[in-house]
Structures are given as structure tokens and as C-alpha cells.
Design a protein around this motif. Structure first.
Motif, PDB file in Angstrom:
ATOM      1  N   ARG A  84     -73.614  28.723  85.603  1.00 46.31           N
ATOM      2  CA  ARG A  84     -72.058  28.273  85.777  1.00 46.31           C
ATOM      3  C   ARG A  84     -71.107  29.298  85.690  1.00 46.31           C
ATOM      4  N   ILE A  95     -67.205  30.506  85.010  1.00 42.38           N
ATOM      5  CA  ILE A  95     -65.691  29.828  84.662  1.00 42.38           C
ATOM      6  C   ILE A  95     -64.786  31.012  84.549  1.00 42.38           C
ATOM      7  N   ASN A 142     -64.359  27.023  88.670  1.00 42.80           N
ATOM      8  CA  ASN A 142     -65.825  26.492  88.244  1.00 42.80           C
ATOM      9  C   ASN A 142     -66.403  26.789  89.426  1.00 42.80           C
ATOM     10  N   LYS A 149     -53.988  34.301  92.604  1.00 44.15           N
ATOM     11  CA  LYS A 149     -55.268  33.592  92.905  1.00 44.15           C
ATOM     12  C   LYS A 149     -56.420  34.167  93.578  1.00 44.15           C
ATOM     13  N   ASP A 182     -65.032  24.511  92.644  1.00 40.46           N
ATOM     14  CA  ASP A 182     -64.023  23.726  92.279  1.00 40.46           C
ATOM     15  C   ASP A 182     -63.066  24.437  91.416  1.00 40.46           C
ATOM     16  N   ILE A 183     -61.525  24.095  91.770  1.00 32.22           N
ATOM     17  CA  ILE A 183     -60.312  24.757  91.018  1.00 32.22           C
ATOM     18  C   ILE A 183     -59.649  23.527  90.383  1.00 32.22           C
ATOM     19  N   ASP A 184     -59.576  23.320  89.262  1.00 34.86           N
ATOM     20  CA  ASP A 184     -58.961  22.404  88.405  1.00 34.86           C
ATOM     21  C   ASP A 184     -57.687  22.911  87.847  1.00 34.86           C
ATOM     22  N   GLU A 185     -56.309  22.141  87.887  1.00 33.72           N
ATOM     23  CA  GLU A 185     -54.944  22.514  87.511  1.00 33.72           C
ATOM     24  C   GLU A 185     -55.091  21.854  86.328  1.00 33.72           C
ATOM     25  N   THR A 186     -54.456  22.566  85.005  1.00 30.26           N
ATOM     26  CA  THR A 186     -53.976  22.110  83.847  1.00 30.26           C
ATOM     27  C   THR A 186     -52.837  22.773  83.456  1.00 30.26           C
ATOM     28  N   LYS A 187     -52.481  22.600  82.111  1.00 36.92           N
ATOM     29  CA  LYS A 187     -51.436  23.185  81.466  1.00 36.92           C
ATOM     30  C   LYS A 187     -51.850  24.077  80.256  1.00 36.92           C
ATOM     31  N   LYS A 194     -54.866  27.556  86.261  1.00 29.49           N
ATOM     32  CA  LYS A 194     -56.109  26.898  86.999  1.00 29.49           C
ATOM     33  C   LYS A 194     -57.288  27.352  86.798  1.00 29.49           C
ATOM     34  N   VAL A 195     -58.248  26.327  86.751  1.00 33.29           N
ATOM     35  CA  VAL A 195     -59.657  26.780  86.121  1.00 33.29           C
ATOM     36  C   VAL A 195     -60.525  26.776  87.224  1.00 33.29           C
TER      37      VAL A 195
END
Length: 151
Positions: A10, A12, A60, A21, A44-49, A57-58
Motif C-alpha cells: 500500500r 499513501i 491510496n 495534485k 483511490d483519492i479520499d477527500e478530508t479536512k 486529499k489522501v
């Protein structure tokens, strides 16, 4: 030749609001060998704060198929400079957890420039390799990773 066997890999990386980006994705791509089929990569790209509400953006990336995992591990070994191998060998006990995962952090900016370098920093591309070892104990995994790095 000492082969490191693994269940999965994995990667990250975090993309801060101030970062480009595409450049971060290019840095992450530095670690993916061209031989690996796109179908063998889960992306995968996750959006968070962040802590202060800033958008983050994370990224993975997961590689699970055994052939692709082997290709990744062989490629990663070729990317490691001599001083990086030495650093990892010196800190190997800290880089392997009790569940058998080997952790390596790479400088994101250097990876973008095509010069991947191991660096324990916050702004890094994290590589996590779930090592196959029998019996599954930290000591066995450390030994397997040591043999792989020393060869």
C-alpha cells in the motif's frame, strides 16, 4: 537471491490544498513499475479536512495480486540507494510492526524529481509492505527484510 515475499503493498500520500495534485500523483507514480497491469492496482483519492479545516486529499494505492506485488518489491529494491538501504538496516526494528508490516517513507519532492530518497518526514509517500513470513512474528519479518536489503 533473497526474495522478500509479501501479501500486499500500500502507498499513501497526502495532497495539501497548496500542492499541485498532478505533481503529487506523478511522485507516487515513481514507485509503480510500468510492467504492472493497471487492473492490478487499486487507486483511490479520499477527500478530508485537516486540523484547521483545510482540505486534504489522501491518495491510496494498493497492489494485492502476488505477481504484481513481486514486481513492485523488485522495483522498489532497485530504487533504493545505498545510503537508503543502510538507513533502513540501521532502523529496521522501528520499521516493522508486530503484525509484520514493513514501513518506509520517501521524500515526496525528491520522488517527483525522479530521485526517490528514504526520509522520515511528515510530507512523505508512505510505503507499507505486508510481509509473508513463517512463523508470523516481528523477528521473522525483520530477518526476512534484512536479508532482502543486504543482498
Amino acid at each position: 537471491m533473497a526474495k522478500l515475499r509479501a501479501h500486499h503493498v500500500r502507498l499513501i500520500a497526502f495532497i495539501q490544498a497548496t500542492e499541485d495534485k498532478d505533481k503529487v500523483l506523478e511522485a507516487v507514480a515513481t514507485f509503480i513499475p510500468e510492467e504492472i497491469d493497471e487492473d492490478d492496482i487499486i487507486f483511490d483519492i479520499d477527500e478530508t479536512k485537516g486540523f484547521f479545516g483545510n482540505p486534504i486529499k489522501v491518495v491510496n494505492v494498493e497492489i494485492n495480486r502476488s505477481g504484481a506485488v513481486r514486481q513492485f518489491i523488485d522495483y522498489l529494491k532497485r530504487l533504493l540507494r545505498g545510503e537508503d538501504r543502510n538507513y533502513l538496516l540501521e532502523h529496521l526494528d522501528e520499521k516493522v510492526d508486530e503484525e509484520g508490516t514493513f514501513y518506509v517513507r520517501f521524500n515526496k519532492q525528491k520522488a517527483y524529481l525522479g530521485e526517490p530518497a528514504v526520509e522520515d518526514c511528515d510530507d512523505a509517500i508512505q510505503v507499507r509492505i505486508k510481509v509473508k513470513a513463517f512463523p508470523m512474528r516481528k523477528e521473522t519479518v525483520v530477518k526476512a527484510v534484512r536479508e532482502w536489503l543486504e543482498e
